[in-house]
Each structure stands twice: as C-alpha cells, then as structure tokens.
Motif scaffolding. Structure first.
Motif, mmCIF file in Angstrom:
data_model
loop_
_atom_site.group_PDB
_atom_site.id
_atom_site.type_symbol
_atom_site.label_atom_id
_atom_site.label_comp_id
_atom_site.label_asym_id
_atom_site.label_seq_id
_atom_site.Cartn_x
_atom_site.Cartn_y
_atom_site.Cartn_z
ATOM 1 N N VAL A 51 -5.155 -0.212 16.022
ATOM 2 C CA VAL A 51 -4.029 -0.835 15.333
ATOM 3 C C VAL A 51 -2.841 -0.927 16.280
ATOM 4 O O VAL A 51 -2.419 0.069 16.874
ATOM 5 C CB VAL A 51 -3.644 -0.034 14.070
ATOM 6 N N ALA A 52 -2.289 -2.148 16.415
ATOM 7 C CA ALA A 52 -1.112 -2.341 17.268
ATOM 8 C C ALA A 52 0.168 -2.107 16.490
ATOM 9 O O ALA A 52 1.090 -1.440 16.982
ATOM 10 C CB ALA A 52 -1.123 -3.750 17.862
ATOM 11 N N SER A 53 0.239 -2.660 15.286
ATOM 12 C CA SER A 53 1.441 -2.478 14.471
ATOM 13 C C SER A 53 1.108 -2.797 13.029
ATOM 14 O O SER A 53 0.139 -3.500 12.734
ATOM 15 C CB SER A 53 2.572 -3.378 14.965
ATOM 16 N N VAL A 54 1.945 -2.254 12.130
ATOM 17 C CA VAL A 54 1.808 -2.528 10.704
ATOM 18 C C VAL A 54 3.190 -2.833 10.156
ATOM 19 O O VAL A 54 4.132 -2.048 10.331
ATOM 20 C CB VAL A 54 1.183 -1.346 9.939
ATOM 21 N N ALA A 55 3.323 -3.984 9.510
ATOM 22 C CA ALA A 55 4.587 -4.355 8.871
ATOM 23 C C ALA A 55 4.412 -4.249 7.369
ATOM 24 O O ALA A 55 3.571 -4.928 6.786
ATOM 25 C CB ALA A 55 4.978 -5.782 9.258
ATOM 26 N N GLY A 56 5.184 -3.352 6.746
ATOM 27 C CA GLY A 56 5.080 -3.150 5.315
ATOM 28 C C GLY A 56 6.224 -3.794 4.560
ATOM 29 O O GLY A 56 7.281 -4.079 5.145
ATOM 30 N N PRO A 57 6.070 -4.004 3.272
ATOM 31 C CA PRO A 57 7.110 -4.693 2.492
ATOM 32 C C PRO A 57 8.377 -3.879 2.266
ATOM 33 O O PRO A 57 9.417 -4.435 1.926
ATOM 34 C CB PRO A 57 6.409 -4.993 1.167
ATOM 35 N N PHE A 58 8.315 -2.529 2.457
ATOM 36 C CA PHE A 58 9.486 -1.703 2.155
ATOM 37 C C PHE A 58 10.020 -0.949 3.362
ATOM 38 O O PHE A 58 10.883 -0.088 3.205
ATOM 39 C CB PHE A 58 9.138 -0.684 1.055
ATOM 40 N N ASP A 59 9.482 -1.246 4.549
ATOM 41 C CA ASP A 59 9.915 -0.447 5.701
ATOM 42 C C ASP A 59 10.867 -1.203 6.619
ATOM 43 O O ASP A 59 11.207 -0.728 7.696
ATOM 44 C CB ASP A 59 8.714 0.051 6.509
ATOM 45 N N GLY A 60 11.252 -2.426 6.247
ATOM 46 C CA GLY A 60 12.228 -3.164 7.047
ATOM 47 C C GLY A 60 11.666 -3.759 8.310
ATOM 48 O O GLY A 60 12.411 -4.317 9.118
ATOM 49 N N SER A 61 10.346 -3.671 8.528
ATOM 50 C CA SER A 61 9.741 -4.247 9.732
ATOM 51 C C SER A 61 9.391 -5.691 9.486
ATOM 52 O O SER A 61 9.520 -6.211 8.389
ATOM 53 C CB SER A 61 8.497 -3.454 10.138
ATOM 54 N N THR A 62 8.958 -6.384 10.523
ATOM 55 C CA THR A 62 8.633 -7.803 10.434
ATOM 56 C C THR A 62 7.130 -7.988 10.537
ATOM 57 O O THR A 62 6.387 -7.120 10.970
ATOM 58 C CB THR A 62 9.318 -8.604 11.546
ATOM 59 N N SER A 63 6.709 -9.186 10.110
ATOM 60 C CA SER A 63 5.268 -9.430 10.038
ATOM 61 C C SER A 63 4.655 -9.828 11.352
ATOM 62 O O SER A 63 3.442 -9.873 11.479
ATOM 63 C CB SER A 63 4.991 -10.540 9.016
ATOM 64 N N GLY A 64 5.453 -10.154 12.345
ATOM 65 C CA GLY A 64 4.894 -10.553 13.626
ATOM 66 C C GLY A 64 4.247 -11.910 13.627
ATOM 67 O O GLY A 64 3.433 -12.200 14.469
ATOM 68 N N THR A 65 4.614 -12.797 12.723
ATOM 69 C CA THR A 65 4.009 -14.117 12.664
ATOM 70 C C THR A 65 4.655 -15.086 13.623
ATOM 71 O O THR A 65 4.283 -16.230 13.688
ATOM 72 C CB THR A 65 4.119 -14.680 11.232
ATOM 73 N N GLY A 66 5.570 -14.655 14.403
ATOM 74 C CA GLY A 66 6.184 -15.531 15.382
ATOM 75 C C GLY A 66 7.672 -15.649 15.229
ATOM 76 O O GLY A 66 8.368 -16.070 16.128
ATOM 77 N N VAL B 2 1.164 -6.568 6.862
ATOM 78 C CA VAL B 2 0.446 -7.243 7.942
ATOM 79 C C VAL B 2 0.038 -6.201 8.977
ATOM 80 O O VAL B 2 0.884 -5.482 9.517
ATOM 81 C CB VAL B 2 1.311 -8.331 8.597
ATOM 82 N N VAL B 3 -1.276 -6.120 9.229
ATOM 83 C CA VAL B 3 -1.818 -5.203 10.234
ATOM 84 C C VAL B 3 -2.214 -6.028 11.451
ATOM 85 O O VAL B 3 -3.037 -6.941 11.346
ATOM 86 C CB VAL B 3 -3.038 -4.437 9.701
ATOM 87 N N SER B 4 -1.628 -5.745 12.598
ATOM 88 C CA SER B 4 -1.970 -6.423 13.850
ATOM 89 C C SER B 4 -2.785 -5.477 14.714
ATOM 90 O O SER B 4 -2.430 -4.296 14.863
ATOM 91 C CB SER B 4 -0.703 -6.855 14.594
ATOM 92 N N TYR B 5 -3.871 -5.987 15.258
ATOM 93 C CA TYR B 5 -4.772 -5.170 16.070
ATOM 94 C C TYR B 5 -4.666 -5.542 17.541
ATOM 95 O O TYR B 5 -4.258 -6.657 17.892
ATOM 96 C CB TYR B 5 -6.212 -5.336 15.584
ATOM 97 N N LYS B 6 -5.067 -4.602 18.385
ATOM 98 C CA LYS B 6 -4.989 -4.801 19.830
ATOM 99 C C LYS B 6 -6.130 -5.655 20.363
ATOM 100 O O LYS B 6 -6.070 -6.128 21.498
ATOM 101 C CB LYS B 6 -5.000 -3.442 20.547
ATOM 102 N N THR B 7 -7.172 -5.835 19.559
ATOM 103 C CA THR B 7 -8.355 -6.557 20.016
ATOM 104 C C THR B 7 -8.697 -7.672 19.025
ATOM 105 O O THR B 7 -8.129 -7.755 17.939
ATOM 106 C CB THR B 7 -9.560 -5.605 20.139
#
Length: 752
Positions: free
Chosen positions: A108-123, A140-145
């Motif tokens: 797992v590279a990163s996880v963006a959750g709805p309540f943690d203030g992070s972003t989805s990484g969609t660009g 949104v779960v982003s993976y390294k591979t």
C-alpha cells in the motif's frame, strides 16, 4: 516443398524414438524455465504516440512516487437506511476500516479516507470523498505496484477490511482495478475437449487415430504456454496472453494433426507401406499445413501495425504457439505414426487393407465419388447461382448489426450487477455523480516559461467554463514546482459520448489554453486513455486489413498459382468477419440470447475485440481455403475438368474439413465460460466465424464461385507463372515417383 516434406516425414517415421524424445526434452526444459521464472506476468497499458500517454510519461517523470501506473481500490461506504456516515458510530467504523487498509499490506502506497483530510490522489488537490447527503463516502487505496503484481495477502487484506466494515452494519463495496481477476478458461474448455474427442472418434473410427491430434496439440500448447510463462515477467506479457495462445494453439494444433493423419490413412488405403504413406501424407497435407500456418502467423504478427505494445505481444505470442503447432505436426505426427503404424485404421479396415490395396485405383475413386462430400458438391454444382446468392445474402443479413457497433474498453460499469466492483461503481455514481467513475487528469507544463501554479489556475478557469464539466479540483504541484496536475470530473460517465466530447473539446482548446496559461496542457487519465485506444484501433483497421490481405494474397498466389483464388478467398473472409461481428453485436451489445450464453451485462464491444477477430479469423479462414482448395488444385493439375476437380476436392477433404471446423468451434465455444470478458467474447466470435466461414463460405460460396468461373479460376499470366516459384503444394512430383517399400528399410513394419 513436397519432396522436402516427404523426406522429412520418412525421416521422422524411421527415427521416431529420437524425435519423440526431443519433443519431450523440449517440454521438460521449457517447463523448468517456466517454473524458475521470477516475477508475475505484468503488462502496463501503454499507447505510444498519443496525448494521454505523453501526459502519463510526464506524470511519471515529474511526480515520482505518484503511482500513476499503480493499482487502486475504491472502498465505498453507505450508511444504513435513514442514517448518515457522519454519526459518531458510523464515522468510527469507517475510520477503523481505513486504518486496516493502511496497515493491511506493505504494497500500500497511500490511503485517502473521507474523514482524515487527505486527498484521493486522482490528479488534483482536495477531492471530495463524502457525498453531500452524508450517506455515501469512499476511501481510495493506492498501491505501489500494478494489479497483476499484488500478492494474495494484499488482496485478502483488502477484502478482510471490507468484510469487517460490513460486520458493523455498513454497506461496503470494493471497486477499482485492485480486484481485477486473473482470467481463466473455465470448465467449458473441458467440455470443448470432450466434444473434440467425440468428433475425432466419429471421424476416424479408431481410438489411436483420434488420440494423436489431441496428444500432439496438447503437447504443443503446453510448450507454448510454458514459454509464455517463462518470458512473461521479462517481456511484461499480459495475463490474457496465455489464454489467447491456448485458444489458438489448441484449435490449429488439432486441425493440423487431423489433416495429416487423415491423409496418412488415405495413403495406407491406397496401398502404400506405412513409412511411404507418412512421407506422402507430409508431402501433400503437410504442405497445406505449412502455408495455412503461415497465413495465421502473418495475421497475428500483423497486429504490430496497431502500435499498441500489449496487442503486439499477444499477437506474437499466439503466432509463436502456431509455429510450434506446425513444427509438431511436421515432425512429431509422423514419428507417432511410426509407433501406430496401421492401427490408425479401424479394425475392420485393417483386416481388409491388403484386399483394398489390390483393388484398382478407378474403383477406389468411384467409391469416393459416392460420399457425402461428393453429393454436396453435386448439389452446389447443379445450382451455383442460387447457392452463391443465398450464401452472400445470408451473411449480409447477419452483418447488419455490425453497423451499430460501439467500442469501448471495459470498466467496472460493464461487470455483472451482482459483483462488488459493479456495486461500488453504482454507489459512487449515486453519491457523487457518474463522472467520478472516470475523472480526467490535466497536466500543466510551462516548460520553464512561467509559473506552474499560475498557469494551472488559468487552466482551471478555462476548463471550468466548458459544458459537461461537473467539478475541477485545485491544482497539485510537483515537488520542484515546475508541473501541475488538475483533476476534472465530467458530468457524464466514462463511456458516455458526452465524456468523449468533453475530452475532444479540451484538446481543441489547446491553443486557447496555451495563450491563457503560457503552458502546454495535456489530457490524460484512464478515461482519456481508453478514448485514445479506441481511436488508435479504429484508425489501424484499414492498414491492418491491407497488410494482412496483401501478404496472404502473395502467399496464396504462390500456393495456388492463380490470381482469382486468392481474391475470392479474401472476399470470403470479409463476408465471414462482418457476419461474425454482426452476431457479436447482437449478443453482447443488444443482449440477444445473452441469458443462454451467460452474458450478464450488455454494453459496448471491447475496443480490442474487432481487430483481434479480424486477425485470427483471417488466418483460420485461409486454413480451410488451403485445405479444401489445394485438393481441388491437385485434381485439376492431374487433368480433371474444373467441375470434376471441385467434386474431387470435396470427395477427399469435405469430411475432414467438416470435422476440423466442428473441432475448432467446440474449442472456441469452451472459452465462452471464461471469467475474462475479452476471452469470452473472442471465443464466441471465433466460434461463430469458423461456423460461417467453413460451412457457408468455404463449403457453399467458394465451390459455387469456382463452378461459375470454370477454368478462369485457375488462370495465371504466363510471365507471372515463369517468375513464381513452383512449390508443388499438391505433391505432383510425388506421383511421378514409385512408392518405396518401407518394409525394406524396417522389417518390423512387415508385421503391422
């Protein structure tokens, strides 16, 4: 050619133990290489030369670690009826799932959750992950591979987190490519092989003769698949490559062996000793196998003109499997015939072989003229115009739905409604709008002539004013500040025409964007990439057809030494492929007979499907053209009148061509049960194409056209005839030499 293959057949027959051992050793060696291969099969989707690919390359260069090509998973949450996810209990349950996702795997590279203030990484920058009504949210779960490199432990951790979320009373569904299944053939292929064995038994009436094509085809396919597995990690072959090679390799491998074994039995019945019969079978049917295989290889290798690496690799891998099938047919089949001897004949026939050998050639030919193939030829020859018109009109009617062909690359929206991926897709559309399933990514590159942040702000202003845009997120700057990414959410779904129009509109405004921002603005993302692929494939069909048609025309020109026969073969192929495309549209796009065939979801046809169908059907159509017409050519060169040559070709080869077609249909039909939509569609399409090409085009349209053309069908200008090599595919030179008594070379054969 005939004499060379004749000698090869006799050599393999005499040195059968050495030849068989060599093939077994090759299988073992390739098997060990496959077992020792490191790294999973992986094929990142690239389309060189397109705008979306240039933007992807820029993202990879300027945003290292963004995992632009990495797998993603969208975990959708829905609160129980009448509740909101913002209540303390529901929010805590969502956070626990998000925590499990973060710690679930080192991939797992990163996880963006709805309540943690992070972003989805969609660009873009801040992306809304909680619906306005508070009932639906997603992480949104982003993976390294890439998806094919995810381990079972990673996928299981993802599923376990969703299951734990459901245990709290929430509805939790998983979308994205992280759950992309590895395609499998399904149990239908076993049924297909069982039908194949039954057809072979009915055709030959001998267990030994029926077993030879199956054994040799399976060995050839095993070598091909093992080779693909051994090179999969190195060459980045896709997971569908092995299934395509299996499908094509099985079909042609069984067919090629079928024709050689059938000709061997015919030569035995004509009184030749087993070794000589093997040589003659290879010198005649083997020549047809070589050129039939060559046309299939040309068609598959020709996929390289599309310039999509995935398709090129799949085509070359399948072509290599066909080459193996041809080599097996030319060497291992005569070797195994050496072990089988006369046991390829039914028991009753073996007892009467010597009496049959003593009968006159005229009597044997007379019996052949009474067969079903000869009677069908007589039916066609009695009314060639009616048969020709009926065949062409019937194929034209089946081709009508092809005019409504819609192409797209499949996404989660094309999956059956009962899958978690489809449920997640629908939830995301319900909570946030259909465009969230296919956001566009804009790259803003000032190339040193301005500030990326300022340029991105101006680009957002221009793009936001375009019709069809639901939302535009703030820009995300690269670490060096020289490039920006913007996420644009369309108001329509990924495969809607409106989304394609939006991509086109942004690209048409490139000049305005350049003037307004001073930067180059490129559109990418999976949706844009799919649009570019569809356009690339659509534009590649004409040159691809021209290439394979030209090469196949040259091959058939040399084989048949005729100008008309290759042209007729190409026209027949065109009729077959258009009719089969029409049937595919009716079933997979319109839903006709969908429930019978297990089509749970209708929609656009996979963009790669038509060009694959064209390539494979072209090669297989030429197979039956070569096998059937070469026997007609053989009779014609021996002095038969044109109509008599047609009858002779059907009398000798109609039964075996029919068996070969039924075998191919059963093999392809077995793949309709595949879990991979592309393989399911291709298996169905190829089965229909073989059915139409073998029984309508080659068995009806071709003899009717040849009957109407008469001697003109075999016309070749003298100057061209002098230039073309005479490869003697009909084995004429074999008839000029006396049969050699194989028993004189191998006394053991006298006891067979």
């Amino acid at each position: 050619m005939a004499l060379l293959l004749y000698a090869l057949g006799r050599f393999a027959f005499r040195r059968r133990r050495l030849v068989a051992l060599a093939w077994v050793a090759l299988l073992v060696a390739v098997g060990f290489a496959a077992a020792a291969a490191s790294g999973p099969i992986n094929s990142p989707l690239t389309v060189p030369g397109t705008e979306s690919q240039r933007a992807f390359d820029l993202i990879e260069q300027r945003f290292p670690g963004s995992a632009a090509d990495g797998a993603t998973a969208r975990v959708l949450f829905q609160a129980p009826a009448g509740q909101r996810l913002t209540t303390s209990a529901n929010a805590a349950a969502v956070q626990r799932v998000v925590g499990e996702l973060r710690s679930g795997s080192p991939q797992v590279a990163s996880v963006a959750g709805p309540f943690d203030g992070s972003t989805s990484g969609t660009g873009g920058g801040s992306v809304r992950l909680l619906a306005k009504d508070g009932a639906i949210a997603y992480a949104v779960v982003s993976y390294k591979t890439t998806a094919t490199e995810l381990t079972d432990a990673t996928v299981n951790a993802l599923k376990r987190a969703a299951r734990d979320g459901r245990d709290t009373g929430l509805r939790v569904e998983i979308g994205g490519d992280a759950l992309t299944p590895v395609p499998t053939a399904g149990p239908g292929e076993v049924v297909g092989l069982a039908i194949t064995a039954l057809v072979l038994m009915l055709t030959f009436g001998s267990l030994v003769a029926a077993g030879l094509p199956l054994v040799t085809a399976l060995l050839g396919v095993a070598i091909g698949i093992a080779g693909i597995s051994a090179l999969g990690g190195v060459l980045h072959l896709s997971s569908s490559t092995a299934l395509l090679a299996l499908m094509i390799g099985l079909a042609v491998g069984i067919d090629y062996a079928l024709f050689i074994v059938s000709r061997y039995r015919s030569e035995l019945a004509d009184g030749h000793q087993p070794e000589d019969a093997a040589g003659r079978a290879l010198g005649t049917a083997g020549s047809a196998v070589v050129f039939a295989g060559l046309t299939v290889v040309v068609a598959l290798a020709g996929l390289a003109v599309v310039n999509i690496p995935n398709l090129t690799k799949m085509g070359l891998a399948a072509a290599a499997t066909v080459v193996v099938a041809v080599l097996v047919a030319l060497t291992l089949i005569p070797a195994l015939l050496g072990f089988a001897g006369r046991r390829v004949l039914p028991r009753k026939v073996r007892k009467g072989t010597r009496r049959l050998a003593a009968a006159s050639d005229r009597a044997r030919r007379g019996r052949r003229q009474d067969g079903l193939g000869a009677r069908w030829a007589a039916f066609v020859l009695a009314r060639p115009v009616s048969v020709l018109v009926a065949g062409v009109i019937g194929l034209a009617v089946l081709a009508v739905p092809a005019a409504s062909l819609r192409m797209a690359l499949p996404d989660d929206g094309h999956l059956p409604p009962d899958t978690t991926q489809r449920k997640a897709y629908d939830l995301l559309a319900d909570g946030f709008g259909p465009g969230f399933n296919g956001p566009l990514t804009l790259t803003v590159d000032p190339a040193g002539r301005g500030n990326a942040g300022t340029a991105a702000a101006r680009a957002i202003s221009v793009v936001s004013a375009l019709p069809g845009v639901a939302a535009v997120t703030p820009a995300r700057l690269s670490s060096s500040g020289d490039t920006a990414m913007i996420s644009v959410v369309p108001a329509s779904g990924p495969n809607d025409t409106a989304t394609k129009d939006l991509v086109t509109a942004i690209r048409k405004r490139r000049g305005d964007l350049r003037s307004a921002t001073g930067a180059q603005v490129l559109v990418t993302g999976r949706t844009a990439l799919n649009i570019d692929i569809a356009q690339r494939l659509g534009g590649a069909v004409p040159p691809y057809l021209a290439l394979v048609s030209a090469l196949a025309f040259l091959i058939l020109l040399v084989v048949f030494r005729s100008l008309v026969v290759p042209l007729k073969a190409a026209v027949g192929f065109l009729l077959s492929v258009l009719a089969s495309l029409g049937v595919i549209v009716a079933v997979f796009q319109w839903g006709w007979l969908g429930s019978v065939l297990g089509v749970k979801q209708t929609g656009p046809i996979n963009s790669t499907m038509p060009i694959f169908l064209i390539g494979v059907v072209f090669g297989l159509a030429m197979d039956y053209e070569v096998f059937l017409v070469s026997r007609m050519r053989e009779a014609y060169t021996e002095g038969a009148e044109p109509r008599a040559a047609i009858t002779a070709g059907f009398a000798h080869n109609a039964r075996v061509v029919t068996a070969g077609a039924l075998i191919m249909i059963s093999v392809f039909a077995g793949f309709v049960g595949s879990s991979e939509a592309m393989i399911k569609m291709l298996g169905f399409g190829l089965g229909v194409a073989v059915l139409l090409d073998a029984f309508v085009v080659r068995m009806a349209v071709v003899p009717a056209a040849l009957a109407l053309l008469g001697r003109a069908a075999w016309w070749l200008p003298r100057r061209l005839a002098a230039i073309l090599p005479d490869l003697d595919i009909e084995g004429t030179r074999l008839h000029d030499r006396p049969g050699e008594d194989a028993a004189a070379h191998d006394p053991s054969l006298a006891r067979m």
